[in-house]
Scaffold this motif. Structure first.
Motif, PDB file in Angstrom:
ATOM      1  N   VAL A  32       0.817  -1.215   0.000  1.00 21.00           N
ATOM      2  CA  VAL A  32       0.000   0.000   0.000  1.00 21.00           C
ATOM      3  C   VAL A  32       0.852   1.268   0.000  1.00 21.00           C
ATOM      4  N   HIS A  33       2.138   1.122   0.304  1.00 21.85           N
ATOM      5  CA  HIS A  33       3.028   2.288   0.319  1.00 21.85           C
ATOM      6  C   HIS A  33       4.469   1.801   0.256  1.00 21.85           C
ATOM      7  N   PHE A  34       5.300   2.545  -0.451  1.00 19.53           N
ATOM      8  CA  PHE A  34       6.734   2.305  -0.372  1.00 19.53           C
ATOM      9  C   PHE A  34       7.425   3.653  -0.369  1.00 19.53           C
ATOM     10  N   ASP A  35       8.513   3.738   0.374  1.00 18.41           N
ATOM     11  CA  ASP A  35       9.204   5.010   0.537  1.00 18.41           C
ATOM     12  C   ASP A  35       9.683   5.583  -0.786  1.00 18.41           C
ATOM     13  N   TYR A  63       0.074   1.486 -10.416  1.00 20.78           N
ATOM     14  CA  TYR A  63       0.191   0.165 -11.040  1.00 20.78           C
ATOM     15  C   TYR A  63       1.089  -0.735 -10.198  1.00 20.78           C
ATOM     16  N   ARG A  64       2.190  -0.174  -9.740  1.00 18.46           N
ATOM     17  CA  ARG A  64       3.132  -0.929  -8.897  1.00 18.46           C
ATOM     18  C   ARG A  64       2.453  -1.369  -7.601  1.00 18.46           C
ATOM     19  N   LEU A  65       1.729  -0.439  -6.964  1.00 15.71           N
ATOM     20  CA  LEU A  65       1.029  -0.772  -5.714  1.00 15.71           C
ATOM     21  C   LEU A  65      -0.018  -1.853  -5.938  1.00 15.71           C
ATOM     22  N   GLU A  66      -0.839  -1.679  -6.949  1.00 17.96           N
ATOM     23  CA  GLU A  66      -1.927  -2.615  -7.209  1.00 17.96           C
ATOM     24  C   GLU A  66      -1.428  -4.005  -7.582  1.00 17.96           C
ATOM     25  N   ASN A  67      -0.251  -4.096  -8.149  1.00 18.00           N
ATOM     26  CA  ASN A  67       0.247  -5.375  -8.642  1.00 18.00           C
ATOM     27  C   ASN A  67       1.322  -6.008  -7.767  1.00 18.00           C
ATOM     28  N   THR A  68       1.571  -5.450  -6.602  1.00 16.86           N
ATOM     29  CA  THR A  68       2.563  -6.056  -5.707  1.00 16.86           C
ATOM     30  C   THR A  68       1.845  -6.730  -4.544  1.00 16.86           C
ATOM     31  N   MET A 124       2.011  -4.948   7.958  1.00 12.67           N
ATOM     32  CA  MET A 124       3.396  -5.390   8.065  1.00 12.67           C
ATOM     33  C   MET A 124       4.279  -4.365   7.348  1.00 12.67           C
ATOM     34  N   VAL A 125       5.345  -3.952   8.034  1.00 20.06           N
ATOM     35  CA  VAL A 125       6.289  -3.012   7.446  1.00 20.06           C
ATOM     36  C   VAL A 125       7.627  -3.727   7.305  1.00 20.06           C
ATOM     37  N   THR A 135      16.659   1.137  -0.018  1.00 19.75           N
ATOM     38  CA  THR A 135      15.451   1.108  -0.829  1.00 19.75           C
ATOM     39  C   THR A 135      14.241   1.659  -0.091  1.00 19.75           C
ATOM     40  N   GLY A 136      14.296   1.754   1.204  1.00 18.24           N
ATOM     41  CA  GLY A 136      13.169   2.292   1.954  1.00 18.24           C
ATOM     42  C   GLY A 136      12.199   1.221   2.383  1.00 18.24           C
TER      43      GLY A 136
END
Length: 146
Positions: A32-35, A63-68, A124-125, A135-136
């Motif tokens: 849902v989020h990446f740094d 697209y990256r969020l929805e597909n990861t 989960m983080v 990479t964050g």
């Protein structure tokens, strides 16, 4: 002397109780989020882009969020989506949850590490551990079964 022994036992129990068990990870998790998103949005390239270019960058982020999705399965298997050459690919790897809430991911190209820095039943983080770059954090939410 007795005080230090009691303190040591207490700390050992505390670490044991805070240790995540693999069974808690089983299921599907949506990114849902990446740094890296914040770095992109704060970059001069994004800030100076015209509305159409910004929309394109936003679409790639979404697209990256929805597909990861990470799917932890019984045993020691992690199935996940990844991106190679701008294409979504499915991968399956062996995984270990080692001391200190570290995920050891066994891939063809070599092992990778990620620390679980925060965990609840629904969130989960992960903090990837890499020598080459920071990479964050990656923030996942559990996908609830319907």
């Amino acid at each position: 002397m007795n005080l230090s022994l009691i303190t040591s036992l207490f700390l050992s129990l505390l670490l044991y109780w805070n240790q995540i068990q693999y069974s808690q990870l089983i299921g599907s998790w949506q990114l849902v989020h990446f740094d890296g998103m914040e770095k992109i949005v704060k970059s001069p390239q994004y800030q100076n882009a015209n509305p159409m270019e910004k929309a394109s960058m936003d679409a790639r982020i979404n697209y990256r969020l929805e597909n990861t999705v990470y799917k932890f399965e019984e045993g020691d298997t992690l199935k996940f989506t990844d991106f190679e050459n701008q294409t979504v690919v499915q991968k399956e790897v062996k995984i270990e949850l080692v001391e200190g809430n570290m995920l050891l991911i066994h891939e063809e190209k070599g092992d990778r590490l990620a620390k679980i820095v925060e965990f609840s039943g629904d969130r989960m983080v992960l903090q990837p551990i890499s020598k080459s770059s920071a990479t964050g954090r990656l923030i996942f939410e559990r996908i609830k079964k319907k």
